[in-house]
Design a protein around this motif. Structure first.
Motif, mmCIF file in Angstrom:
data_model
loop_
_atom_site.group_PDB
_atom_site.id
_atom_site.type_symbol
_atom_site.label_atom_id
_atom_site.label_comp_id
_atom_site.label_asym_id
_atom_site.label_seq_id
_atom_site.Cartn_x
_atom_site.Cartn_y
_atom_site.Cartn_z
ATOM 1 N N ALA A 1 1.001 -1.078 -0.020
ATOM 2 C CA ALA A 1 0.036 -0.214 0.016
ATOM 3 C C ALA A 1 0.752 1.163 -0.024
ATOM 4 N N LYS A 2 0.203 2.294 -0.350
ATOM 5 C CA LYS A 2 1.009 3.601 -0.545
ATOM 6 C C LYS A 2 1.150 3.899 1.070
ATOM 7 N N ALA A 3 2.510 4.721 1.296
ATOM 8 C CA ALA A 3 2.694 4.899 2.777
ATOM 9 C C ALA A 3 1.625 5.871 3.572
ATOM 10 N N ASN A 4 0.717 6.618 2.768
ATOM 11 C CA ASN A 4 -0.031 7.538 3.596
ATOM 12 C C ASN A 4 -1.523 6.649 3.688
ATOM 13 N N HIS A 5 -1.388 5.637 3.752
ATOM 14 C CA HIS A 5 -2.706 4.558 4.251
ATOM 15 C C HIS A 5 -3.320 4.906 5.475
ATOM 16 N N LYS A 6 -4.614 4.984 5.855
ATOM 17 C CA LYS A 6 -5.232 5.410 6.802
ATOM 18 C C LYS A 6 -5.371 4.308 7.895
ATOM 19 N N LYS A 7 -5.438 3.261 7.616
ATOM 20 C CA LYS A 7 -5.644 2.223 8.407
ATOM 21 C C LYS A 7 -4.655 2.412 9.754
ATOM 22 N N ARG A 8 -5.133 1.774 10.961
ATOM 23 C CA ARG A 8 -4.472 1.587 12.367
ATOM 24 C C ARG A 8 -3.958 0.247 12.389
ATOM 25 N N TRP A 9 -2.625 -0.095 12.644
ATOM 26 C CA TRP A 9 -2.158 -1.358 12.967
ATOM 27 C C TRP A 9 -1.884 -1.687 14.488
ATOM 28 N N THR A 10 -1.848 -2.923 14.867
ATOM 29 C CA THR A 10 -1.471 -3.369 16.135
ATOM 30 C C THR A 10 0.097 -3.637 16.182
ATOM 31 N N LEU A 11 0.714 -3.960 14.855
ATOM 32 C CA LEU A 11 2.110 -4.143 15.020
ATOM 33 C C LEU A 11 2.597 -3.602 13.612
ATOM 34 N N VAL A 12 3.450 -2.667 13.717
ATOM 35 C CA VAL A 12 4.214 -1.962 12.829
ATOM 36 C C VAL A 12 5.649 -2.131 12.927
ATOM 37 N N VAL A 13 6.344 -2.688 11.701
ATOM 38 C CA VAL A 13 7.837 -2.719 11.953
ATOM 39 C C VAL A 13 8.375 -1.298 11.030
ATOM 40 N N GLU A 14 9.085 -0.665 11.540
ATOM 41 C CA GLU A 14 9.754 0.537 11.067
ATOM 42 C C GLU A 14 11.173 0.037 10.551
ATOM 43 N N ALA A 15 11.134 0.147 9.095
ATOM 44 C CA ALA A 15 12.510 -0.133 8.585
ATOM 45 C C ALA A 15 12.699 0.523 7.330
ATOM 46 N N THR A 16 12.354 2.215 7.567
ATOM 47 C CA THR A 16 12.540 2.890 6.314
ATOM 48 C C THR A 16 13.986 3.278 6.201
#
Lengths: 326, 326
Positions: free
Chosen positions: A208-223
């Protein structure tokens, strides 16, 4: 031997002696080395490292007191801890079995020990892992970053999450998404680069594009970017977990109140276990080869690291000249 | 009734109707209200709240459909969730029993609902807790911040830590240190203000200056300052846990690589459970009364919030005029 060192923010070629064998160590001829963003950060001043960089490699043991290692194809853990350093009294972390956080550690190509952008390197035997015969050099060279991705499996109970978002579409993000995908939950990669997202989709990962509005319970940040943390925080549901993977040289402005108000857990994640990484390669559950953009001969390392920083380029490898038998 | 509202960054006095009783709610006459740093942040624009602030209180129920509540001395949870709002379909968080993160929540004196800097307030009955008879008003008014301190006991397994550092020496830091001290581990408060550290020592808590060199496995950040997170990160041992408590309006520059390299866990912590807080007060395990700096009558709230911001001042309370019987 041919090797490279960091001088004034650039790689410089040099002719150096083959490192000498120490008791309990092995001398490894490097076959392939991978260029990681950390190497680029090192050129920018990260850790003020002024020696030979490179911590992703596959090679073969050419010298070792324990003869059974000679000729073996190996990858190596990069943290050289009390055991490898031959310290009689182990530090607190090594005693607790957390040798990746050893107080006295040197780190291959990052802290106090020459790395893999050279024809030969040395590591303690206890750092080495034999590469399974069905795993090619081009796969095995990913063992270290794959192990770093596997660290997430040790830190987060994935069973509590039906879905996970990976923020970033670069090299490490791609490996993380593949490892998580192999481990079970539905993985969505959020990135900016269509061609990189397409690469993930080929591996069965939703994008998905990075400005996606969904809220997640787990996000891995690897930018790999200074703004990744803030972006990831904005994607999280209350009581969510954020695994932080990016290391870079510098600071970012951050509003910390969302961490408190939403009771977010932020988990820093660095090096990981090689065994599950090699097992994933051996069993074909993760294939990193589509991530290889280009292979340069070692003596072109300067051009290679420049190429690695170009937009759209994924993994760049350095290949050491074959040694002809006889 | 007398009440205060936020206008252009200041408290403004106003004469208002006593809030009307809604089904399932109670009208509470406020006896004492506490001034929290969040109230000061609200004046600075936090949450853009333009109503009556105040979320720490003890009062007595004066109106309620369920007559057994009338006359009861109560404290109240500040998050008004699906249940309190009378929503038939609970939100995801309320269904999971995490009503402090209710998607539709209003928060007493912080988000969408008038607070305790007034003679009367209203709350759903399900938010109320009866105050034990041996707990004085001056103790009970601390129930809300004490509950926030108790939240840490829900989030961190203290048995894994022989020692804990509390960074900060202000009101919330003092309560947190007392709760942790009561819960077991050796607690050291690190602060800048000798007179505040002395207050902690009287409660049996060890103290040190904030530039102390030791590395901790558990640090609770309660400085209320933008730089608290960075300071706390520097105090942590690898694989350590940082509980983040400070909320403030604004951003801070932060180097995030130590979180990754040392694999730190940062846990945001906000509101907590009232039951253990009231139990600690009832059993005399925590006595917050030495933290009271001054009590102002409610109508002097403007002077009180100014006083609360003075250097060295701890908890400032607002006392509503006694209603004489007859």
């Amino acid at each position: 031997m041919l090797s490279f060192v960091v001088r004034k923010g650039k790689l410089q070629i040099q002719e150096e002696r083959i490192p000498r064998l120490r008791p309990g160590w092995a001398v490894v001829r490097v076959r392939l080395a991978g260029i990681c963003n950390t190497d680029v950060e090192i050129l920018r001043g990260y850790h003020e490292f002024r020696r030979t960089p490179g911590h992703e490699f596959v090679g073969e043991v050419v010298e070792c007191a324990d003869r059974k290692w000679i000729g073996r194809r190996v990858v190596g853990e990069i943290n050289i801890s009390c055991q490898g350093l031959g310290r009689k009294a182990k530090c607190d972390f090594c005693r607790r079995g957390i040798s990746t956080h050893c107080e006295h550690r040197r780190v291959l190509g990052i802290i106090g020990h020459d790395g893999a952008f050279a024809e030969y390197l040395t590591l303690p035997v206890c750092n080495l892992h034999k590469v399974p015969s069905n795993v090619s050099d081009e796969q095995a060279v990913f063992a270290e970053p794959l192990a770093a991705a596997c660290e997430i499996l040790e830190q987060v109970d994935l069973r509590a999450h039906r879905e996970v978002a990976v923020l970033g579409d670069g090299k490490l993000a791609q490996l993380i998404a593949r490892v998580l995908h192999a481990a079970g939950p539905r993985v969505t990669m959020l990135g900016k680069h269509e061609e990189k997202l397409a690469l993930a989709r080929k591996a069965g990962i939703a994008t998905a594009k990075a400005n996606h509005k969904k809220r997640w319970t787990l996000v891995v940040e690897a930018t790999g970017s200074a703004h990744g943390l803030e972006q990831a925080l904005a994607m999280l549901a209350p009581r969510g977990t954020l695994v932080l993977k990016s290391t870079f040289h510098g600071a970012a402005r951050l509003e910390t109140w969302p961490i408190v108000v939403h009771e977010i857990s932020v988990v820093g994640s660095r090096c990981g276990p090689f065994r599950p990484a090699l097992k994933m390669l051996r069993d074909g559950r993760v294939d990193p080869r589509p991530l290889i953009s280009r292979v340069f001969p070692l003596h072109e390392a300067v051009a290679a690291i420049r190429h690695a920083q170009r937009r759209g380029v994924m993994k760049v490898l350095l290949k050491t000249q074959e040694v002809l038998p006889g």
